[in-house]
Design a protein around this motif. Structure first.
Motif, PDB file in Angstrom:
ATOM      1  N   LYS A  57      -6.135   8.966   4.921  1.00 35.38           N
ATOM      2  CA  LYS A  57      -6.845   8.259   3.838  1.00 35.38           C
ATOM      3  C   LYS A  57      -6.117   6.971   3.472  1.00 35.38           C
ATOM      4  CE  LYS A  57      -9.545  11.845   1.757  1.00 35.38           C
ATOM      5  NZ  LYS A  57      -9.527  12.996   0.875  1.00 35.38           N
ATOM      6  N   LYS A  58      -4.774   7.056   3.464  1.00 32.49           N
ATOM      7  CA  LYS A  58      -3.995   5.856   3.107  1.00 32.49           C
ATOM      8  C   LYS A  58      -4.081   4.796   4.200  1.00 32.49           C
ATOM      9  CE  LYS A  58      -1.335   7.695  -0.488  1.00 32.49           C
ATOM     10  NZ  LYS A  58      -0.120   8.165  -1.109  1.00 32.49           N
ATOM     11  N   LYS A  89      -7.424   3.120   3.826  1.00 30.15           N
ATOM     12  CA  LYS A  89      -7.454   2.197   2.686  1.00 30.15           C
ATOM     13  C   LYS A  89      -6.839   0.852   3.082  1.00 30.15           C
ATOM     14  CE  LYS A  89      -6.187   2.306  -2.157  1.00 30.15           C
ATOM     15  NZ  LYS A  89      -5.292   2.925  -3.116  1.00 30.15           N
ATOM     16  N   LYS A 146      -8.469  -2.941   3.485  1.00 29.81           N
ATOM     17  CA  LYS A 146      -7.875  -4.113   2.826  1.00 29.81           C
ATOM     18  C   LYS A 146      -7.691  -5.267   3.809  1.00 29.81           C
ATOM     19  CE  LYS A 146      -4.727  -3.895  -1.019  1.00 29.81           C
ATOM     20  NZ  LYS A 146      -3.427  -3.389  -1.492  1.00 29.81           N
TER      21      LYS A 146
END
Ligand SMILES: Cc1cc2nc3c(=O)[nH]c(=O)nc-3n(C[C@H](O)[C@H](O)[C@H](O)COP(=O)(O)O)c2cc1C
Length: 150
Positions: free
Chosen positions: A101-102, A105, A109
């Motif tokens: 998930k990180k 993300k 970005k």
């Protein structure tokens, strides 16, 4: 034809196994795939690829140190608009966090285009093994993604 690179970090070999299963699924669909451990990647060469799959083990609810460093290096090159998929290995508990998930993300970005939400392969213990279905699941994801690229 799309060129794909699968980039993985691993401490005990489990994330490498799912990365290779993902690659196998894609190769079955005649997609040109390189599968590289994070320390083998020269970020300057990533321009050659249209699609990046990036995965690593979940460490302390998030990213391993090598993955953190790698994602920081990605800031220095232009990956905007490239397609991407993030994955991880983690414990089954929903309180365990997720590196995938990180990673996702961060890729968002960087303005990458996420083709599928991150997927976690479950490990039964710190050093593995993977749950029985994990490699088959990732092979199928490889087939599905490769089909969508054609
Ligand atoms: C330092 C360390 C911290 C960890 N923290 C977590 C965690 O917060 N959540 C989790 O689900 N798994 C955690 N784990 C277990 C990892 O998910 C597991 O070791 C990993 O999935 C195995 O993948 P690998 O064989 O590719 O290294 C941790 C493992 C280590 C070594």
């Amino acid at each position: 034809m799309s060129r794909v690179v699968i980039i993985y970090d691993t401490k005990f070999g489990n994330t490498e196994k799912v990365a290779r299963a993902l690659a196998e699924g894609m190769k079955n669909q005649q997609v040109d795939v390189d599968c590289l451990k994070i320390d083998e990647v020269d970020t300057n060469e990533l321009d050659d690829y249209d699609f990046l799959a990036i995965g690593g083990p979940t460490h302390i609810f998030g990213l391993s140190k090598p993955m953190k460093d790698f994602l920081q290096k990605l800031e220095n090159i232009n990956v905007s608009g490239k397609r991407a998929f993030a994955f991880d290995t983690k414990y089954k508990s929903r309180f365990s966090g997720s590196a995938g998930k990180k990673i996702e993300k961060k890729l968002k970005k960087l303005r990458m285009s996420i083709v599928k939400s991150s997927v976690s392969a479950i490990v039964k213990g710190k050093e593995g093994p993977l749950e029985d279905v994990a490699e088959e699941t990732f092979k199928q994801i490889g087939i599905d993604i490769a089909t969508s690229l054609q």
